[in-house]
Write a protein that holds these residues in place. Sequence first.
Motif, mmCIF file in Angstrom:
data_model
loop_
_atom_site.group_PDB
_atom_site.id
_atom_site.type_symbol
_atom_site.label_atom_id
_atom_site.label_comp_id
_atom_site.label_asym_id
_atom_site.label_seq_id
_atom_site.Cartn_x
_atom_site.Cartn_y
_atom_site.Cartn_z
ATOM 1 N N ARG A 1 0.840 -1.209 0.000
ATOM 2 C CA ARG A 1 0.000 0.000 0.000
ATOM 3 C C ARG A 1 0.870 1.252 0.000
ATOM 4 N N TYR A 2 0.459 2.212 -0.814
ATOM 5 C CA TYR A 2 1.215 3.467 -0.897
ATOM 6 C C TYR A 2 0.847 4.400 0.249
ATOM 7 N N GLU A 3 1.858 5.076 0.790
ATOM 8 C CA GLU A 3 1.612 6.008 1.910
ATOM 9 C C GLU A 3 1.637 7.465 1.449
ATOM 10 N N MET A 4 1.724 7.685 0.152
ATOM 11 C CA MET A 4 1.851 9.066 -0.338
ATOM 12 C C MET A 4 0.543 9.843 -0.216
ATOM 13 N N LYS A 5 0.697 11.172 -0.132
ATOM 14 C CA LYS A 5 -0.463 12.057 -0.003
ATOM 15 C C LYS A 5 -0.665 12.802 -1.328
ATOM 16 N N ILE A 6 -1.879 13.261 -1.561
ATOM 17 C CA ILE A 6 -2.164 13.974 -2.804
ATOM 18 C C ILE A 6 -2.507 15.426 -2.504
ATOM 19 N N GLY A 7 -1.887 16.320 -3.266
ATOM 20 C CA GLY A 7 -2.154 17.752 -3.106
ATOM 21 C C GLY A 7 -2.342 18.410 -4.461
ATOM 22 N N VAL A 8 -2.490 19.727 -4.436
ATOM 23 C CA VAL A 8 -2.641 20.485 -5.681
ATOM 24 C C VAL A 8 -2.058 21.878 -5.469
ATOM 25 N N ILE A 9 -1.569 22.468 -6.561
ATOM 26 C CA ILE A 9 -1.127 23.867 -6.497
ATOM 27 C C ILE A 9 -2.373 24.735 -6.668
ATOM 28 N N THR A 10 -2.653 25.580 -5.687
ATOM 29 C CA THR A 10 -3.902 26.360 -5.725
ATOM 30 C C THR A 10 -4.007 27.222 -6.979
ATOM 31 N N ASP A 11 -2.884 27.763 -7.461
ATOM 32 C CA ASP A 11 -2.907 28.614 -8.668
ATOM 33 C C ASP A 11 -3.482 27.910 -9.886
ATOM 34 N N CYS A 12 -3.332 26.591 -9.929
ATOM 35 C CA CYS A 12 -3.739 25.852 -11.131
ATOM 36 C C CYS A 12 -5.247 25.916 -11.377
ATOM 37 N N PHE A 13 -6.027 26.251 -10.345
ATOM 38 C CA PHE A 13 -7.476 26.387 -10.552
ATOM 39 C C PHE A 13 -7.809 27.690 -11.276
ATOM 40 N N LYS A 14 -6.785 28.580 -11.399
ATOM 41 C CA LYS A 14 -6.973 29.885 -12.047
ATOM 42 C C LYS A 14 -8.034 30.731 -11.325
ATOM 43 N N LYS A 15 -8.070 30.582 -10.013
ATOM 44 C CA LYS A 15 -8.984 31.381 -9.187
ATOM 45 C C LYS A 15 -8.175 31.950 -8.035
ATOM 46 N N THR A 16 -8.835 32.496 -7.015
ATOM 47 C CA THR A 16 -8.092 32.994 -5.856
ATOM 48 C C THR A 16 -7.571 31.794 -5.054
ATOM 49 N N HIS A 17 -6.587 32.049 -4.197
ATOM 50 C CA HIS A 17 -6.075 30.957 -3.355
ATOM 51 C C HIS A 17 -7.182 30.416 -2.447
ATOM 52 N N GLU A 18 -8.041 31.308 -1.957
ATOM 53 C CA GLU A 18 -9.156 30.853 -1.101
ATOM 54 C C GLU A 18 -10.024 29.851 -1.856
ATOM 55 N N GLU A 19 -10.364 30.205 -3.095
ATOM 56 C CA GLU A 19 -11.186 29.305 -3.915
ATOM 57 C C GLU A 19 -10.453 27.989 -4.171
ATOM 58 N N GLY A 20 -9.144 28.102 -4.431
ATOM 59 C CA GLY A 20 -8.337 26.904 -4.680
ATOM 60 C C GLY A 20 -8.313 25.976 -3.479
ATOM 61 N N ILE A 21 -8.209 26.568 -2.288
ATOM 62 C CA ILE A 21 -8.195 25.778 -1.047
ATOM 63 C C ILE A 21 -9.537 25.054 -0.885
ATOM 64 N N LYS A 22 -10.624 25.787 -1.141
ATOM 65 C CA LYS A 22 -11.957 25.185 -1.013
ATOM 66 C C LYS A 22 -12.146 24.054 -2.019
ATOM 67 N N GLN A 23 -11.654 24.281 -3.247
ATOM 68 C CA GLN A 23 -11.811 23.258 -4.281
ATOM 69 C C GLN A 23 -10.979 22.009 -3.950
ATOM 70 N N ALA A 24 -9.786 22.229 -3.398
ATOM 71 C CA ALA A 24 -8.929 21.096 -2.996
ATOM 72 C C ALA A 24 -9.637 20.254 -1.941
ATOM 73 N N ALA A 25 -10.318 20.926 -1.016
ATOM 74 C CA ALA A 25 -11.040 20.207 0.042
ATOM 75 C C ALA A 25 -12.203 19.414 -0.550
ATOM 76 N N THR A 26 -12.898 20.015 -1.514
ATOM 77 C CA THR A 26 -14.023 19.340 -2.171
ATOM 78 C C THR A 26 -13.556 18.052 -2.862
ATOM 79 N N LEU A 27 -12.328 18.090 -3.395
ATOM 80 C CA LEU A 27 -11.784 16.905 -4.085
ATOM 81 C C LEU A 27 -11.248 15.855 -3.102
ATOM 82 N N GLY A 28 -11.277 16.190 -1.817
ATOM 83 C CA GLY A 28 -10.792 15.232 -0.813
ATOM 84 C C GLY A 28 -9.279 15.101 -0.795
#
Length: 284
Positions: A1-28
């Motif tokens: 089993r892999y122990e790695m975590k998944i993240g995202v660069i907030t800028d890639c959503f092309k929105k504000t960082h706040e929006e990016g953080i919210k979208q990252a949370a929505t994606l789990g």
Amino acid sequence: RYEMKIGVITDCFKKTHEEGIKQAATLGLDGVQIYATTGEFSPALSAGKKAEYKRLLQEKGLVVSALCDDMGGYGFEIAENNAERIEKTKRIIDLAVEFGAKVVTTHIGVIPEEKTHPRYEVMLSALTECGLYAKEKGVTLAIETGPEKAKTLLAFIEDTKGGVGVNLDPANFTMVTGQDAVEAVYLLKDYIVHTHAKDGRMLNKNQNPADVYHAFAVGGVDALNACEGFKELPLGEGDVDWDKYLKALQEIGYDGFLTIERECGEDPASDIDKATTFLKAKLQ
């Protein structure tokens, strides 16, 4: 089993960082990487704004996997620009400490293969100073893989005095350098502290990686996306061998972040969504 975590660069959503953080949370997702050199999230942040970001991250159950210290241009290649760039890097390291991030990533320019090249010493001096500062603060300044082969990067990091590591981007190797990303994992294993989950394909085997990155230094990411020598593609659609690559990361004991980066495309948010699904399936 892999122990790695998944993240995202907030800028890639092309929105504000706040929006990016919210979208990252929505994606789990587990965390976010935030661009911190200029713009709405930078060392100039007010105490109130910092508190807001911290609250939002906590509320959404996300950690900051890394801050991004890309300053564009020629990285640390030009001696007379380095005092200002070193100072900025130190402030971003301080900001990382405030947000509990153990990694600051950056492109540093093109490391010459020959250590006798005058640029080598200029870059080494800057990275040694930044690395020692990072080390003192419990942070690693992670050089993003780009124009040079893994063995050149390894030799350079071994010449610093600590605090310098690797942000491994397998697509940069695959699309631009022609370095096998799996081989790179084993070569750089002692220094990998963060990775970017990106994919792509090399279209011109004769392209010179240094020329590509110097064009990028002048024209920014738009020039990179307009380059005809390679193409960035959604995760799983390029030439990165994800099964072998993830297995290699697992074998060296890497348990950090796979941070999704999507720098182009018509609908980056949709591509990030697909990338999340793709990685979660691979990590089962």
